[in-house]
Scaffold this motif. Sequence first.
Motif, PDB file in Angstrom:
ATOM      1  N   SER A  44     -43.080 -33.265  50.681  1.00 30.25           N
ATOM      2  CA  SER A  44     -42.401 -34.565  50.623  1.00 30.25           C
ATOM      3  C   SER A  44     -40.921 -34.422  50.294  1.00 30.25           C
ATOM      4  O   SER A  44     -40.055 -34.974  50.990  1.00 30.25           O
ATOM      5  CB  SER A  44     -43.082 -35.476  49.598  1.00 30.25           C
ATOM      6  N   GLY A  71     -44.371 -39.701  45.811  1.00 28.76           N
ATOM      7  CA  GLY A  71     -44.627 -38.275  45.925  1.00 28.76           C
ATOM      8  C   GLY A  71     -43.584 -37.391  45.297  1.00 28.76           C
ATOM      9  O   GLY A  71     -43.666 -36.163  45.401  1.00 28.76           O
ATOM     10  N   VAL A  90     -48.989 -42.923  47.576  1.00 29.30           N
ATOM     11  CA  VAL A  90     -48.797 -41.620  46.928  1.00 29.30           C
ATOM     12  C   VAL A  90     -48.596 -41.885  45.442  1.00 29.30           C
ATOM     13  O   VAL A  90     -47.565 -42.390  45.033  1.00 29.30           O
ATOM     14  CB  VAL A  90     -47.571 -40.871  47.502  1.00 29.30           C
TER      15      VAL A  90
END
Length: 644
Positions: free
Chosen positions: A134, A465, A510
């Motif tokens: 990410s 993330g 996330v």
Amino acid sequence: MSNRASRATQGVLAALLIGGSIAWSLDLFRKVGLVLFAEQFAAAAYAIGLALTFLRFRFRKVHVEETGYAGGEDSVPWYDWLLAAVSLAVCGYVAVRFPTLTALASALTVETLTVSVAITLLTLEGVRRTIGWSLVIILLVIAGYVLIGHLVPGRLQTREVALADMLNYLNLDNNGLLGVILQITVVIIIPFVLMGQLLMRSGGSGFFNDIAIALMGRYRGGPAKMAVVGSSLFGMISGIAAANTVAVGVVTIPLMKRSGMPAKLAAAVEACASNGGQLMPPVMGAVAFVMADFLQVPYKEVAIAAILPSVMYYAALFIQADLEAARYGFGKVDADKIPRAWTVLRRGWLFLAPFVALVYTMFWQNLEPEYCAMAASGVIIVLGFVFGYAGHRMRLRDLWDSVVNTASGLCEILVISAAAGFIMGLFQVSGLAFAFAAYLVQLGGQSLILLLVLAAGVSIILGMGLPTIGVYVMLAILVAPALVKVGVPPLAAHLFILYFGMMSLITPPVAPAAYVAAAIAGSPSMATGWTAMRFGWSSYIVPFLFVYSPAILMKGSLWDIAVVTLTSLAGIWLVCAAMVGYFTRVLPPGLRVLFVAAGIMMLLPHQASELMLWLNIAGFGAAAALVAWEMRWRKAYSRSAILP
């Protein structure tokens, strides 16, 4: 090489990293005649941290927790030894040659370009191994935009930057990788992480868990309340969401499940409680030190401003846990598992001394944060060796393990700080930060509330993330200037984005903190994330309050601070009751609507306008009437229940 050689090498590197940080803080290098730039020391520390990353994190196994060893006990492959050696060589070369290299950075040479390309590739691979794809993708996307941004029409157009110039700037300029974020990490954050490790090894974490059980275990929803209290106490020192979740959750989550709580709710409670440690003074995690530097204010000013927001955060979780337990009948901790509070305090009250030392040196002696952390660490070591906890005293082995585990946790923080330095450099070299802030202000128009909602959404989306420090740096560069430009005080603007960046850790799709808790609880990850978002609903409201109510950040008279605190907590309590559907009984739909309305009126900041003040007063009257009605109903029900 063998596992033994790997562990020995990592131990030596860990000792060099921690020892070097302490020596720099104590100015020992200068005392022995070695004069270094801060960037040189940062490069040397990064060399060690990057080498440790390749020795501890495997190529095909990404580990996202803040504590632990990603590589397990498997041997280190030859290519990881090679990457570790290259990291030491290249970053060490920069540390030695920095004065010359930085002078040459504007003039493209084979030397500067080779070093820059090597460090960039090593850093991207280190980020991929520790955090995942990410952050790597975000870095590449931003870099790609910087390279083509001069071709984009409109407000988001940037200045033209060549690839080679960009790489040199990112790696050799003090606004890039070796800048203030990495320097804060190696000088300030290392002593605080070491302090947290020493506290755990000395028995302090056991004391906090035991006192939370002793205080809350015998009440309804005791395990959930224990999670809230224990995580707040542990978070005061740790300030790292996943570390809090693992350290406290292994105790609280099984207890919550045994009390009748569904696994996904047990994991959600712990995730929310652990996440708040990043906002809990006096440590507040790594990001608070970076914030203080962005704002150019003493760290203690940030810590003081965060006191009431963090109290509201945990008070809301506690209220929610109590009402959930009351409605669904979640039980207490088994009596045989609850220690006596007096016994726990008698055994471990001395572990309050490190907090006293930290607060005294920071707020009364006005020492630099790293000195405060070292003073608290010294107190912990003395207490651990002399007294210990529950009959267990520290040994020399515990000191060594603290050093090694500190370095283990620092691998991620160091590469994240390096990535944050890259992000900062990309925005600086291209002018993208100014363009985005102007665009956000234009998008928000003349409405502050609309701009705040947009900023909150951007903060959560960008934070998905990512570790909190990486989120904060991006938001501090992109979003905070837009808020300040429309009149939000700088400290409130930066705490606003920190709060929402922090909430991205429990917000699906996330939600790293929720997923760590879900793994402990054995619950579905996504369902846990949505449950955490519901359980921690108030955390999405509080940041808006302190933008409009400076008193929540300790700005204003004692009267204003007291009134805002009490009305906000009362409003949160009423809305929690409506959301759970329980006050003194299961609430019918009509009463739930009235509770929500009264709660919202109580939450409105009276400092914003005279209308808000009158709505506060109306909300207080409505709340008093609702509480009186419920008390009268309960009294009548009690009487009827005892009639023959």
